[in-house]
Scaffold this motif. Sequence first.
Motif, mmCIF file in Angstrom:
data_model
loop_
_atom_site.group_PDB
_atom_site.id
_atom_site.type_symbol
_atom_site.label_atom_id
_atom_site.label_comp_id
_atom_site.label_asym_id
_atom_site.label_seq_id
_atom_site.Cartn_x
_atom_site.Cartn_y
_atom_site.Cartn_z
ATOM 1 N N GLU A 126 0.833 -1.197 0.000
ATOM 2 C CA GLU A 126 0.000 0.000 0.000
ATOM 3 C C GLU A 126 0.871 1.252 0.000
ATOM 4 N N PRO A 177 0.723 5.427 0.353
ATOM 5 C CA PRO A 177 -0.175 6.460 0.869
ATOM 6 C C PRO A 177 -0.470 7.510 -0.186
ATOM 7 N N GLU A 204 -3.910 10.382 -1.711
ATOM 8 C CA GLU A 204 -5.261 10.926 -1.645
ATOM 9 C C GLU A 204 -6.287 9.920 -2.149
ATOM 10 N N ARG A 262 -3.753 7.077 -2.847
ATOM 11 C CA ARG A 262 -3.634 5.866 -2.056
ATOM 12 C C ARG A 262 -3.773 4.683 -3.009
#
Length: 256
Positions: A17, A19, A21, A52
């Motif tokens: 993942e 990070p 918006e 994201r």
Amino acid sequence: MRSAVVTPEGDRIRWVELPGEEPVRVYLHGLGATAPAYFAASAVHPRLAGRRSLLLDFLGHGHSDRPEAFPYTLEAHADTVAQALTAAGVAAAEVIAHSMGGAVAIVLADRHPDLVSRLVLVDANLDPLPPTPGTAGSSGISSYTEQEFLAGGWAEVRDRAGAHWWSTMRLAGRTALYRSAVHLAAGTTPTMRELLLELKVPRSFLHPEADGAPSGAGALEAAGVAVVPVPDCGHNIMLDNPEGFARAAAEALARD
């Protein structure tokens, strides 16, 4: 690395993942692949960075668990992806999906419409394929019985796949690889193409320019699917032409 339990037996899907918006962007890989290896460079490309992003491995592939009892149908893959996305707090995601991942993404959008806001399909499987002995993809793998594949057919597929594809294919469970290939070659009812034509979200289909227009391109476009040729690439568009892929994907994501 993140994970979520997606079966009653406790099997986990895992994803890398990044990070950023909202809305979330989800990347799904093809048969015998893994999303971080195929999409990491794209997810951080200047044209695509800042969201994201979940680079997710299907059950049986990459970093995810490889349960032997799982059916590995397209529907089962889609439902476990849905469970992972729900656990991650994802809704209305932009889904970028390659090859088998595109087939799973179509089924995901059909079965779990709240999870998908738009689709960017990257040379995805839309139609059933007949078993074809002597090839490395789903049609070749499905020409074996499961017993034949596990007893040694996998090594023949390894030799035909080549070093690049095998570098990620070897991470897949052999049962998972076989069953995923068989169900991908068999397709769905209705077919993935028929499901795609009926979806209401913005949809794009990226394909290698050198291959010419995909089968049924006119019907896809008539149904609102943007059919986008990408130059200087083969099936692995994002790896063969990273800049061209990023440009085409960003434009597809900006479509109404």
